[in-house]
Write an enzyme that holds these catalytic residues in place. Structure first.
Site, mmCIF file in Angstrom:
data_model
loop_
_atom_site.group_PDB
_atom_site.id
_atom_site.type_symbol
_atom_site.label_atom_id
_atom_site.label_comp_id
_atom_site.label_asym_id
_atom_site.label_seq_id
_atom_site.Cartn_x
_atom_site.Cartn_y
_atom_site.Cartn_z
ATOM 1 N N HIS A 98 -48.035 44.751 37.718
ATOM 2 C CA HIS A 98 -48.953 45.858 37.974
ATOM 3 C C HIS A 98 -48.371 47.234 37.700
ATOM 4 C CE1 HIS A 98 -52.958 46.236 40.430
ATOM 5 N NE2 HIS A 98 -53.043 46.755 39.214
ATOM 6 N N ASP A 121 -56.574 44.360 45.260
ATOM 7 C CA ASP A 121 -55.170 44.011 45.474
ATOM 8 C C ASP A 121 -54.951 43.675 46.945
ATOM 9 O OD1 ASP A 121 -52.412 45.537 43.704
ATOM 10 O OD2 ASP A 121 -52.293 43.961 45.239
ATOM 11 N N HIS A 123 -52.138 44.523 48.077
ATOM 12 C CA HIS A 123 -51.187 45.613 48.281
ATOM 13 C C HIS A 123 -51.756 46.938 47.764
ATOM 14 C CE1 HIS A 123 -49.069 41.781 47.316
ATOM 15 N NE2 HIS A 123 -48.401 42.070 48.408
ATOM 16 N N ASP A 125 -49.808 49.383 46.393
ATOM 17 C CA ASP A 125 -49.051 49.787 45.190
ATOM 18 C C ASP A 125 -48.878 51.300 45.128
ATOM 19 O OD1 ASP A 125 -50.269 47.236 42.829
ATOM 20 O OD2 ASP A 125 -49.307 47.102 44.797
ATOM 21 N N HIS A 138 -43.747 47.817 40.371
ATOM 22 C CA HIS A 138 -45.128 47.316 40.514
ATOM 23 C C HIS A 138 -45.700 47.645 41.889
ATOM 24 C CE1 HIS A 138 -44.447 43.006 42.343
ATOM 25 N NE2 HIS A 138 -43.641 43.895 42.902
ATOM 26 N N ASP A 229 -55.541 43.064 40.511
ATOM 27 C CA ASP A 229 -54.321 42.289 40.752
ATOM 28 C C ASP A 229 -54.782 40.954 41.325
ATOM 29 O OD1 ASP A 229 -51.181 43.054 42.415
ATOM 30 O OD2 ASP A 229 -52.061 41.121 41.956
ATOM 31 N N ASP A 231 -53.438 38.832 42.944
ATOM 32 C CA ASP A 231 -53.016 38.510 44.315
ATOM 33 C C ASP A 231 -53.966 39.105 45.363
ATOM 34 O OD1 ASP A 231 -50.152 40.773 44.415
ATOM 35 O OD2 ASP A 231 -52.167 41.124 45.209
ATOM 36 N N GLU A 274 -50.692 40.460 37.130
ATOM 37 C CA GLU A 274 -49.858 39.639 38.004
ATOM 38 C C GLU A 274 -50.115 38.129 37.921
ATOM 39 O OE1 GLU A 274 -47.205 40.712 39.636
ATOM 40 O OE2 GLU A 274 -47.435 42.870 39.751
HETATM 41 N N1 1EE Z 1 -45.236 46.752 48.828
HETATM 42 C C1 1EE Z 1 -44.380 45.771 48.233
HETATM 43 C C2 1EE Z 1 -45.134 44.805 47.333
HETATM 44 C C3 1EE Z 1 -45.639 45.364 46.093
HETATM 45 C C4 1EE Z 1 -46.546 44.371 45.361
HETATM 46 C C5 1EE Z 1 -46.938 44.868 44.027
HETATM 47 B B1 1EE Z 1 -48.260 44.210 43.412
HETATM 48 O O1 1EE Z 1 -48.514 44.779 42.133
HETATM 49 O O2 1EE Z 1 -48.128 42.782 43.331
HETATM 50 O O3 1EE Z 1 -49.378 44.530 44.243
HETATM 51 C C6 1EE Z 1 -43.807 44.855 49.312
HETATM 52 C C7 1EE Z 1 -42.715 45.424 50.063
HETATM 53 N N2 1EE Z 1 -42.498 44.609 51.262
HETATM 54 C C8 1EE Z 1 -41.717 45.382 52.219
HETATM 55 C C9 1EE Z 1 -41.541 44.617 53.490
HETATM 56 C C10 1EE Z 1 -40.891 43.284 53.211
HETATM 57 O O4 1EE Z 1 -40.770 42.528 54.416
HETATM 58 C C11 1EE Z 1 -41.672 42.491 52.180
HETATM 59 C C12 1EE Z 1 -41.895 43.318 50.932
HETATM 60 C C13 1EE Z 1 -43.289 46.501 47.459
HETATM 61 O O5 1EE Z 1 -42.400 45.856 46.923
HETATM 62 O O6 1EE Z 1 -43.374 47.753 47.385
HETATM 63 MN MN MN Z 2 -50.750 45.203 42.481
HETATM 64 MN MN MN Z 3 -50.542 42.821 44.812
#
Ligand code: 1EE
Ligand code: MN
Ligand code: MN
Ligand code: MN
Length: 305
Positions: A98, A121, A123, A125, A138, A229, A231, A274
């Site tokens: 993403h 989504d 999330h 993002d 992403h 997304d 997901d 994704e």
């Molecule tokens: N917010 C997350 C996931 C992003 C997903 C991107 B997508 O494009 O797929 O929507 C998750 C961060 N998160 C922080 C707490 C942890 O326990 C688990 C991961 C991050 O990595 O920033």
């Molecule tokens: Mn996303």
């Molecule tokens: Mn996502």
């Protein structure tokens, strides 16, 4: 009517192998023939070869991982999307992770400054270079795209090509259920409209889509960019994706969103993101890739009757 397909085999915004094969599998599963069958003329000059863009050295900038690779790729995507749109075609971007939305949304708003963005989504993002825990880009694209002060305060020269054009009141989310605390603060601070799975349960998807459109497109006169997304769907519906979260959109809720947005006649640009066809077993892969293709068909006018 012509759809320009932007094939983006790219995984640099996140750590898992395989999401770069998403676009390849969706095309392999016959997406182009399906769209031709529906009456679309399709412009697809092959998948981008992004591996050529990968710099030899790409050390983290702060916590951000692969910033130079992501920047170069998304700049090329922005140009590709914009050129399709300026020729009056619908832009269809197949991901890939993403972070590609840094490019797709930039391209859309360059061609249609008056557009609105509907983000499907689990999330948000919308992490910033400071707030991200993972450093995976992403999880950040929206914070770079927003035309507001105080988000991207590090002068990250890598992304200087990106002109933020997204106003907070032109962005709306559907499907949220895994938003980081700093992201919740950002959503509140800028008054960004967000329909979580709570709202989907409470009002039903029909009402949620209507409220989402009312929020960003009250007179139904603005071009729509849909960034989907997979997901956002429940993992039982789209299992082959990198960051699955339980309690997501059903198969029908996901498709209804696409059908309802098609019905507005305002859709100009859509991302399907994704899909990771290497996770884990072949049934999951088949289900996820075919869902990606059916979402596209619903965006482009396929109807049940
Ligand atoms: N917010 C997350 C996931 C992003 C997903 C991107 B997508 O494009 O797929 O929507 C998750 C961060 N998160 C922080 C707490 C942890 O326990 C688990 C991961 C991050 O990595 O920033
Ligand atoms: Mn996303
Ligand atoms: Mn996502
Ligand atoms: Mn074109």
């Amino acid at each position: 009517k012509t759809v320009g397909i932007v094939g983006c085999p790219f995984s640099g915004g996140q750590p898992k192998e395989g999401v770069d094969e998403g676009p390849i599998k969706m095309i392999e599963y016959g997406l182009i023939d399906q769209l031709v069958e529906m009456g679309w003329s399709v412009e697809f000059d092959g998948h981008h070869k992004f591996t050529e863009f990968r710099p030899a050295e790409d050390p983290n900038i702060g916590k951000l991982k692969k910033p130079r690779y992501v920047s170069r790729v998304t700049k090329a995507v922005a140009e590709s999307v914009e050129s399709h749109l300026k020729k009056g075609h619908l832009a269809l971007t197949l991901g890939g992770d993403h972070s590609l939305a840094l490019g797709t949304v930039s391209g859309t708003f360059a061609a249609y400054p008056d557009a609105c963005l509907i983000w499907i989504d689990a999330h948000a993002d919308i992490n910033t270079p400071e707030s991200t825990e993972s450093g995976n880009l992403h999880g950040c694209p929206v914070s770079f795209l927003l035309a507001v002060d105080g988000l991207i305060n590090e002068e990250i020269t890598e992304f200087s090509w990106l002109k933020p054009r997204l106003r907070p009141d032109r962005l709306v989310y559907i499907g949220l259920r895994d938003v980081d605390p700093p992201e919740k603060e950002i959503l509140k601070k800028y008054g960004i409209k967000a329909f979580s799975m709570y709202h989907v349960d409470k009002y039903g998807i029909g009402k949620v889509v209507e409220m989402a459109l009312d929020a960003v497109n009250p007179d139904r006169d603005r071009p729509i960019h849909l960034s989907f997304d997979v997901d956002g769907l429940d993992p039982t519906v789209a299992p082959s994706t990198g960051t699955p979260v339980r309690g997501g959109l059903t198969f029908r809720e996901g498709h209804y969103i696409c059908e309802a947005i098609n019905e507005t006649g305002l859709l100009v640009s859509v991302d399907i993101m994704e899909v990771n066809p290497t996770l884990e077993d072949e049934v999951s892969v088949f289900e996820t890739v075919t869902v990606g293709c059916s979402l596209v068909r619903c965006c482009l006018g396929e109807s049940l009757l």
